[in-house]
Design a protein around this motif. Structure first.
Motif, PDB file in Angstrom:
ATOM      1  N   GLU A  42     -10.688  -3.379   8.775  1.00  0.00           N
ATOM      2  CA  GLU A  42     -11.809  -2.363   9.486  1.00  0.00           C
ATOM      3  C   GLU A  42     -10.704  -2.004  11.075  1.00  0.00           C
ATOM      4  O   GLU A  42      -9.863  -2.927  11.586  1.00  0.00           O
ATOM      5  CB  GLU A  42     -12.876  -3.076  10.527  1.00  0.00           C
TER       6      GLU A  42
ATOM      7  N   LYS B 166      -9.185   5.159   3.660  1.00  0.00           N
ATOM      8  CA  LYS B 166      -9.685   6.077   2.397  1.00  0.00           C
ATOM      9  C   LYS B 166      -8.443   6.367   1.249  1.00  0.00           C
ATOM     10  O   LYS B 166      -8.179   5.903   0.110  1.00  0.00           O
ATOM     11  CB  LYS B 166     -10.782   6.630   2.394  1.00  0.00           C
TER      12      LYS B 166
ATOM     13  N   GLY C  86      -6.369   3.471   0.482  1.00  0.00           N
ATOM     14  CA  GLY C  86      -7.331   2.693  -0.665  1.00  0.00           C
ATOM     15  C   GLY C  86      -7.418   1.423   0.388  1.00  0.00           C
ATOM     16  O   GLY C  86      -7.769   0.239  -0.462  1.00  0.00           O
TER      17      GLY C  86
ATOM     18  N   ASN D  30      -9.711   1.239   3.210  1.00  0.00           N
ATOM     19  CA  ASN D  30     -11.271   1.355   3.751  1.00  0.00           C
ATOM     20  C   ASN D  30     -11.822   0.181   3.146  1.00  0.00           C
ATOM     21  O   ASN D  30     -12.723   0.098   4.093  1.00  0.00           O
ATOM     22  CB  ASN D  30     -11.818   2.671   3.487  1.00  0.00           C
ATOM     23  N   ASN D  31     -11.731  -0.740   2.390  1.00  0.00           N
ATOM     24  CA  ASN D  31     -13.128  -1.883   2.075  1.00  0.00           C
ATOM     25  C   ASN D  31     -12.256  -3.107   2.090  1.00  0.00           C
ATOM     26  O   ASN D  31     -12.305  -4.259   2.449  1.00  0.00           O
ATOM     27  CB  ASN D  31     -13.029  -1.690   0.793  1.00  0.00           C
ATOM     28  N   VAL D  32     -10.659  -2.818   3.141  1.00  0.00           N
ATOM     29  CA  VAL D  32      -9.464  -4.295   3.031  1.00  0.00           C
ATOM     30  C   VAL D  32     -10.099  -4.360   4.391  1.00  0.00           C
ATOM     31  O   VAL D  32      -9.708  -5.965   4.554  1.00  0.00           O
ATOM     32  CB  VAL D  32      -8.682  -4.010   2.627  1.00  0.00           C
TER      33      VAL D  32
ATOM     34  N   TYR E  49       0.809  -1.463   0.314  1.00  0.00           N
ATOM     35  CA  TYR E  49       0.103  -0.029   0.020  1.00  0.00           C
ATOM     36  C   TYR E  49       0.628   1.026  -0.156  1.00  0.00           C
ATOM     37  O   TYR E  49       0.660   2.542  -0.264  1.00  0.00           O
ATOM     38  CB  TYR E  49      -0.850   0.132   0.945  1.00  0.00           C
TER      39      TYR E  49
ATOM     40  N   ASP F  82     -10.275   6.680   9.336  1.00  0.00           N
ATOM     41  CA  ASP F  82     -11.531   6.302   8.303  1.00  0.00           C
ATOM     42  C   ASP F  82     -10.945   7.345   7.514  1.00  0.00           C
ATOM     43  O   ASP F  82     -11.100   6.873   6.188  1.00  0.00           O
ATOM     44  CB  ASP F  82     -12.369   6.915   9.085  1.00  0.00           C
TER      45      ASP F  82
ATOM     46  N   ASN G 221      -9.030 -10.099   8.758  1.00  0.00           N
ATOM     47  CA  ASN G 221      -9.803  -9.068   9.189  1.00  0.00           C
ATOM     48  C   ASN G 221      -9.127  -9.514  10.625  1.00  0.00           C
ATOM     49  O   ASN G 221      -7.973 -10.348  11.805  1.00  0.00           O
ATOM     50  CB  ASN G 221     -10.921  -9.275   9.764  1.00  0.00           C
TER      51      ASN G 221
END
Length: 339
Positions: free
Chosen positions: A288, A279, A282, A284-286, A118, A275, A146
């Protein structure tokens, strides 16, 4: 010590926390903006619009709903961007006031965690949600799917620090990767470190290393290897060497005047800041971020702050302020609520 000051602070912060969040992160502004837009469009409709005004009229409640959600998301991100610009501008101004902070210490590279997938660099600051950020790193690199799967201490795993890279590779990453860090009110962080290392879950290595130093600073012999928070503060005020990273000055720990951070987060606004950064990279959907409520809005922690800092004299409080003045200045914290 002014106990009334902390008491008032604890009462007011619980009431004002939501309002501060709404104002600081633009949600209140968003709602006012949307209300203004809705009212403007209604007024246009009521004034018998011409063909030029037709595209301004909202034909249904569904349109209002869609615009509201989109406007809130976009405007909130814009406000967060603006907050970041202000924080970085302020940091640059403080760096000009403290030229000694521009001296680069190579040990800083060990504090910077790297994720090459990332392309991020994170300054790991103990007692500022550092454990949870390490959980995020474990998920980003694929060790876990997760954060809920991570049951062992995050410190049992190895992380890539910038120190492990050759000099040229360090420079490339510092120039091209997204760099971020988080600060915390110095007094809150100091107490958190004391309770964690010496009181609630004392670590044998810490107790063995620091008991003689604390005793020496307080001119006493402590057979039980236990010392109060006030005695710990006396040690901090007398200690002239480099602090341990758990209570080191953050401005130095993260080399704020040498590393050009893209993002400066705060423990007090942790949820919104986390948060925002996830975002931005990239992720935020990977992943929590683990559920967490900063102590600033926790009434029980306010009581703890009041109790422990109530042990200190005004002279000790002012001494601590001077020791951590660069953090107070750089991250815009104040001491008034503790006096």
């Amino acid at each position: 010590m002014g106990k009334i000051g902390i008491t008032v602070f604890c009462i007011l912060v619980a009431i004002s926390a939501i309002f501060i969040f709404l104002v600081q992160y633009g949600v209140l502004t968003d709602l006012m903006t949307i209300w203004h837009r809705v009212n403007s469009k209604v007024s246009v409709y009521n004034s018998h619009p011409t063909s030029i005004d037709v595209d301004l009229i909202m034909p249904s409640k569904e349109t209002i709903k869609n615009i509201s959600l989109e406007d809130v998301a976009v405007t909130s991100m814009e406000n967060l961007e603006n907050i970041q610009r202000k924080r970085k501008l302020h940091m640059n101004q403080i760096c000009e006031q403290y030229p000694e902070l521009k001296k680069l210490d190579n040990s800083i590279y060990d504090n910077l965690l790297v994720d090459d997938t990332y392309k991020i660099i994170y300054c790991a600051v103990p007692k500022v949600a550092n454990s949870n950020w390490r959980r995020v790193f474990l998920v980003l690199r694929g060790t876990f799917n997760n954060v809920s799967e991570i049951t062992k201490s995050v410190y049992k795993y190895k992380y890539n620090s910038l120190k492990t890279y050759p000099l040229k590779e360090r420079q490339i990453r510092l120039q091209t990767y997204t760099k971020f860090m988080f600060s915390r009110h110095p007094f809150s962080r100091i107490l958190s470190a004391y309770k964690d290392k010496f009181e609630e879950n004392p670590e044998r290595s810490f107790v063995k290393q620091y008991t003689p130093l604390v005793n020496k600073a307080n001119n006493k012999t402590n057979v039980n290897e236990q010392f109060s928070f006030q005695e710990f503060v006396t040690f901090l005020l007398a200690y002239v060497r480099r602090f341990n990273r758990h209570w080191n000055v953050i401005a130095t720990h993260c080399s704020m005047c040498n590393i050009h951070y893209n993002f400066i987060g705060k423990y007090e606004t942790l949820i919104a800041d986390v948060d925002f950064i996830l975002k931005k990279i990239g992720a935020n959907n990977v992943v929590e971020f683990p559920s967490y409520v900063p102590h600033r809005t926790n009434s029980s922690f306010c009581e703890i702050l009041r109790r422990y800092y109530g042990e200190l004299t005004k002279q000790q409080l002012e001494g601590l302020y001077e020791k951590y003045k660069t953090d107070f200045d750089m991250f815009e914290y104040d001491i008034e609520e503790y006096l």
